[in-house]
Write a protein that holds these residues in place. Structure first.
Motif, short mmCIF file in Angstrom:
data_model
loop_
_atom_site.label_atom_id
_atom_site.label_comp_id
_atom_site.label_asym_id
_atom_site.label_seq_id
_atom_site.Cartn_x
_atom_site.Cartn_y
_atom_site.Cartn_z
N ARG A 26 36.07 45.62 21.53
CA ARG A 26 36.92 46.85 21.41
C ARG A 26 37.95 46.27 22.70
N PRO A 27 38.55 47.29 22.58
CA PRO A 27 39.67 47.35 24.04
C PRO A 27 38.94 47.24 25.42
N ILE A 28 38.58 46.39 25.87
CA ILE A 28 37.75 46.68 27.12
C ILE A 28 39.68 46.86 28.36
N ASP A 29 39.20 47.47 29.50
CA ASP A 29 40.22 47.12 30.35
C ASP A 29 40.04 46.55 31.79
N LYS A 52 39.68 37.01 27.07
CA LYS A 52 40.54 38.16 26.30
C LYS A 52 40.95 38.20 28.10
N LYS A 53 41.75 37.94 28.72
CA LYS A 53 42.73 37.93 29.50
C LYS A 53 42.01 39.32 30.07
N ILE A 54 41.12 40.07 30.20
CA ILE A 54 40.47 41.69 30.84
C ILE A 54 39.70 41.14 32.41
N ALA A 55 40.70 42.53 32.67
CA ALA A 55 39.98 41.98 34.38
C ALA A 55 38.73 41.90 35.13
#
Length: 254
Positions: A26-29, A52-55
Motif C-alpha cells: 500500500r502506498p505510504i506517504d 521502500k524510501k518512505i520518509a
C-alpha cells in the motif's frame, strides 16, 4: 466501488497494522515514530521504510496522542496515500501517447493538503498531464487532498520525487521549459510565452520557491499585484499560471 472521499482512510495506527500495510505494498506517504522508539517491531518498520524510501519522522509522544484516532498507536502512525503514485516517465508517456507537448505542474514543498488538492483540481480541469510533488516537506495524497480535489485525484497522475531540483534537470533534458512564479520575475504571466512543452513550478505557501529550485528554472514570471496584499494563496497562483498555459495553447490553435 467508488471510494468515499469523506472517509478518513489516510491514517494507519499501531505497529502491526503499519507493518502489514508496508508488506501489502500500500502506498505510504510518511511514518511518524515516537522519539526514542528504536527497538522491537519498530526496527522492522524502519528497515522496510528504508527499503521502500518512505520518509520517517521522529516526534514527541504528545503529538502522536493528539493526532491519534484509536488512542492505541503504540508509538507509530503512518499516513497512507489515497491513490498510487506514478513516475515522471509515466507522466511524459501520457503526453507522448496523446501526441501533445508535455504540460506538467511541479509543487515545490506545498504543505497544506487543501492547497495541493485545489492545485490538482485546477490541473485536471486544464488538461495537465501530471503533477509532481516532493517526498519531503510536502503534503501527500491524503484523504483531505482527495476530498479537496473534488475527485480530480482519481484522474490526475501524481509523481512523488526525492528532489524537485534534480527532477527539473531531468525535465529540461526532455526539452521541457520550466517556469516558476516569483514576485521578482522579469516578465508577467501575461507577457511570457507559455507555448510548447512546459512545466510550471508553484512554490511553498510561506517561502515561495526555494533558492535552489529557482536556480534550476529556465524563467521566473510574476503575477501583477495592485492591492495592499503582496502575495496570493499558492493554489490561486497555481491556477492562474495553469490557465495562462491553456490560454497560450488555445491562441496557437487559432
Amino acid at each position: 466501488m467508488k471510494r468515499d472521499l469523506n472517509a478518513p482512510t489516510d491514517k494507519i495506527e499501531g505497529r502491526n497494522p503499519v507493518i502489514e500495510a508496508l508488506r501489502s505494498g500500500r502506498p505510504i506517504d510518511k511514518i511518524l515514530i515516537c522519539s526514542g522508539e528504536r527497538h522491537g517491531s519498530v526496527i522492522k518498520i524502519l528497515a522496510i521504510a528504508k527499503e521502500k524510501k518512505i520518509a520517517v519522522s521522529y516526534v514527541d509522544r504528545a503529538k502522536l496522542d493528539k493526532i491519534s484516532a484509536s488512542h492505541s498507536h503504540q508509538g507509530v502512525i503512518a499516513y497512507a496515500a489515497s491513490k498510487e503514485y506514478v513516475t515522471v516517465k509515466d507522466i511524459l508517456k501520457i503526453a507522448a501517447d496523446r501526441g501533445e507537448h508535455p504540460f506538467i505542474v511541479v509543487c515545490d514543498d506545498i504543505t497544506d493538503p487543501h492547497n495541493l488538492g485545489s492545485i490538482i483540481r485546477s490541473a485536471n480541469a486544464a488538461g495537465v498531464h501530471g503533477v509532481i510533488i516532493s517526498k519531503h516537506n510536502s503534503a501527500g495524497l491524503s484523504a483531505t487532498v482527495a476530498k479537496t480535489s473534488a475527485g480530480a485525484v482519481e484522474f490526475t497522475p501524481v509523481a512523488k520525487v526525492s528532489s524537485i531540483a534534480r527532477t527539473i534537470e531531468q525535465l529540461k533534458k526532455e526539452n521541457i521549459w520550466v517556469v516558476g512564479a516569483d514576485m521578482d520575475g522579469e516578465n508577467t504571466i501575461y507577457t511570457h510565452d507559455f507555448s510548447g512543452a512546459i512545466a510550471i513550478v508553484v512554490g511553498n505557501e510561506g517561502k515561495g520557491i526555494s533558492h535552489l529550485v529557482k536556480e534550476k528554472c529556465d524563467f521566473m514570471v510574476r503575477i501583477p499585484m495592485f492591492g495592499n496584499i503582496s502575495s496570493l494563496n499558492a493554489s490561486v497562483a497555481g491556477a492562474l499560471m495553469i490557465y495562462e498555459v491553456v490560454r497560450s495553447r488555445e491562441l496557437r490553435k487559432n
